[in-house]
Design a protein around this motif. Structure first.
Motif, PDB file in Angstrom:
ATOM      1  N   LYS A   4     -20.976  -0.753 -27.135  1.00  0.00           N
ATOM      2  CA  LYS A   4     -21.444  -0.127 -28.374  1.00  0.00           C
ATOM      3  C   LYS A   4     -21.723  -1.177 -29.441  1.00  0.00           C
ATOM      4  N   LYS A   5     -22.755  -0.927 -30.216  1.00  0.00           N
ATOM      5  CA  LYS A   5     -23.171  -1.877 -31.252  1.00  0.00           C
ATOM      6  C   LYS A   5     -22.200  -1.854 -32.429  1.00  0.00           C
ATOM      7  N   ILE A   7     -21.091  -1.807 -36.181  1.00  0.00           N
ATOM      8  CA  ILE A   7     -21.664  -1.359 -37.453  1.00  0.00           C
ATOM      9  C   ILE A   7     -20.646  -1.650 -38.552  1.00  0.00           C
ATOM     10  N   LYS A  63     -32.043   2.750 -42.462  1.00  0.00           N
ATOM     11  CA  LYS A  63     -31.026   2.236 -41.542  1.00  0.00           C
ATOM     12  C   LYS A  63     -30.143   1.177 -42.207  1.00  0.00           C
ATOM     13  N   PRO A  64     -28.881   0.998 -41.764  1.00  0.00           N
ATOM     14  CA  PRO A  64     -28.206   1.721 -40.691  1.00  0.00           C
ATOM     15  C   PRO A  64     -27.901   3.166 -41.091  1.00  0.00           C
ATOM     16  N   GLU A  85     -29.932   8.668 -30.152  1.00  0.00           N
ATOM     17  CA  GLU A  85     -30.140   7.296 -29.663  1.00  0.00           C
ATOM     18  C   GLU A  85     -31.640   7.008 -29.489  1.00  0.00           C
ATOM     19  N   TYR A  89     -31.303   6.262 -34.242  1.00  0.00           N
ATOM     20  CA  TYR A  89     -30.109   6.351 -35.107  1.00  0.00           C
ATOM     21  C   TYR A  89     -29.085   5.324 -34.618  1.00  0.00           C
ATOM     22  N   ASP A  90     -28.264   4.850 -35.551  1.00  0.00           N
ATOM     23  CA  ASP A  90     -27.298   3.806 -35.209  1.00  0.00           C
ATOM     24  C   ASP A  90     -25.956   4.374 -34.771  1.00  0.00           C
ATOM     25  N   GLU A  91     -25.735   5.651 -35.034  1.00  0.00           N
ATOM     26  CA  GLU A  91     -24.425   6.267 -34.744  1.00  0.00           C
ATOM     27  C   GLU A  91     -24.622   7.774 -34.676  1.00  0.00           C
ATOM     28  N   ILE A 132     -25.022   4.456 -28.405  1.00  0.00           N
ATOM     29  CA  ILE A 132     -24.649   4.263 -29.818  1.00  0.00           C
ATOM     30  C   ILE A 132     -23.219   4.764 -30.029  1.00  0.00           C
TER      31      ILE A 132
END
Ligand code: FMN
Length: 334
Positions: A4-5, A7, A63-64, A85, A89-91, A132
Motif C-alpha cells: 500500500k502507498k 500517505i 489529490k491526495p 482505485e 483515488y489515493d485511499e 490503495i
C-alpha cells in the motif's frame, strides 16, 4: 510486504455531506497542499449504479484524495474499492460513524459498530479488491457502550482484516434520540480514549477527530496521535488552512485571500463553461472572510446573489471584485 502507498495524514479535512464536494475540495486545495482531503460519503449503490462521472469525478489538483463509502455489503464495498482505485483515488475509507436514521436504515455508518465481525468481513473484501489503503472512520462508542475494551477489540478485528489507519471521532454516537446535528455536539468529547488506543497500538495509525479548532490543539493532539482530522472549523473558516500550512507544515509564501479568490475565479471560468452553476462553487466560500472586516457584507452579497438558480458568471466576477476590495481594506487597517 506492504504494497500500500504511504500517505501523509498529519492533518485532514473531514468528509462532510453537502460540504466537501469536488468544488469545495478544489477551493480548499488552493490554500493547502499538505492536508489530506476526503469526499462526502457515497453509498455503495450510488457509486456502482449511479452517474459515476457526476458522483465520483474530481480534479487532479484535489489529490491526495480519499473516497469515503457507506455500505455493509462486502461485494459492493469491494467493487467500490476497485472503482476508487481505478479512478485514481489515493485511499478508500469506510464510514462507521454516521448515526442518521436514513443511514441506519440502509445498515451503514455508526450502527455497524455493533457488528464487528461483519465490518471485518467488509474490510477484508475491500483490502483484497484494491491496492490503495483501506481506512476506517468510526466513533469511540455508541449508546451505552463507551468502553476502551470494546473499541480496542473492534479496532483489532479491523486491523486483522487489513486496515492500519483509523480515524476516531472522539465522541460516541447515539443511535436514537438525537438528530445528526445533536450527535455532533451532545455526546461528550473523550480525547483520552483515542490517546489510549494509540498507546495500546503504537503500530497503528490513529487520527483523532472532533472539536478541533486551533493550531495549539492540533499540536497537542499530535503529541499523542499520528494525525488530526478537522471538519466544521475548516468549512466555516477555510482560511484556517493557511494557518495550518504556516504553523504545522512550515509552508512559506502562502496565498492571500485575494490570491485564493483569483485562482478560484479561473476554476469558475472553466467550470461554468462545462455547465456548472456558479453557486455550486461559490457557496463554499461563505467563510472565506471569517473574522475579517467586511465578512458580513461578503456573506450577504453571496446569499443575495449566488444562491439564485439563475446566478451567472458575471455576478461572480463582480463579487470577486468586492472581495479584493475588502482584502485591501483589511490590509490597510492592520
Ligand atoms: C455537515 C456535516 C456533514 C458530515 N458528513 C459526514 C460524512 O459524510 N461522513 C463522515 O464520516 N462524517 C461526516 N460528518 C462528521 C465529520 O466528518 C466529523 O467527524 C465531525 O464533524 C466532527 O469533526 P469536527 O468537530 O472537526 O467538525 C459530517 C459533519 C458535518 C458537520
Amino acid at each position: 510486504m506492504d504494497t500500500k502507498k504511504k500517505i501523509i495524514r498529519k492533518v485532514s479535512v473531514a468528509p462532510m455531506m453537502d460540504c466537501t464536494d469536488r468544488h469545495d475540495r478544489f477551493f480548499l486545495r488552493l490554500m493547502s497542499k499538505n492536508v489530506m482531503l476526503y469526499s462526502e460519503m457515497v453509498a455503495t449503490k450510488s457509486a456502482i449504479h449511479g452517474d459515476r462521472k457526476k458522483i465520483l469525478s474530481y480534479s487532479p489538483e484535489e489529490k491526495p484524495l480519499a473516497l469515503q463509502v457507506g455500505g455493509s455489503d462486502k461485494n459492493e464495498l469491494a467493487e467500490v474499492a476497485k472503482i476508487a482505485e481505478d479512478m485514481g483515488y489515493d485511499e478508500i475509507n469506510i464510514n462507521l460513524g454516521c448515526p442518521s436514521k436514513k443511514v441506519q436504515k440502509n445498515k451503514f455508518g455508526a450502527c455497524l459498530m455493533k457488528e464487528p465481525e461483519l465490518v471485518a468481513e467488509c474490510i477484508n473484501s475491500m483490502v483484497n479488491a484494491c491496492k490503495i489503503p483501506v481506512t476506517a472512520k468510526t466513533r469511540i462508542g455508541f449508546d451505552n457502550t463507551e468502553e476502551f475494551d470494546y473499541l480496542n477489540s473492534f479496532i483489532l478485528k479491523m486491523r486483522d482484516a487489513g486496515t492500519k489507519t483509523f480515524i476516531l471521532h472522539a465522541r460516541k454516537a447515539m443511535l436514537s434520540g438525537l438528530s445528526p446535528k445533536q450527535n455532533l455536539n451532545i455526546p461528550k468529547l473523550n480525547y483520552d480514549m483515542v490517546y489510549n488506543i494509540k498507546k495500546e497500538n503504537p503500530n497503528l495509525e490513529i487520527i483523532i477527530n472532533g472539536g478541533i479548532t486551533k493550531v495549539s490543539e492540533i499540536n497537542n493532539h499530535l503529541k499523542f496521535c499520528d494525525g488530526v482530522m478537522i471538519g466544521r472549523s475548516i468549512y466555516q473558516n477555510p482560511y484556517f488552512l493557511i494557518e495550518i500550512e504556516k504553523e504545522i507544515f512550515q509552508t512559506l509564501n502562502n496565498p492571500s485571500r485575494e490570491q485564493v479568490a483569483e485562482k478560484l475565479l479561473e476554476y469558475l471560468d472553466k467550470e461554468v463553461k462545462l455547465g456548472t452553476k456558479v453557486n455550486h462553487i461559490m457557496r463554499h466560500t461563505v467563510g472565506l472572510y471569517h473574522g475579517q472586516i467586511g465578512s458580513k457584507d461578503w456573506k450577504r452579497y453571496l446569499s443575495d446573489n449566488m444562491m439564485a438558480r439563475d446566478s451567472d458568471f458575471q455576478k461572480a466576477k463582480h463579487i470577486m471584485k468586492i472581495v479584493q476590495n475588502n482584502e485591501k481594506a483589511n490590509q490597510a487597517s492592520t
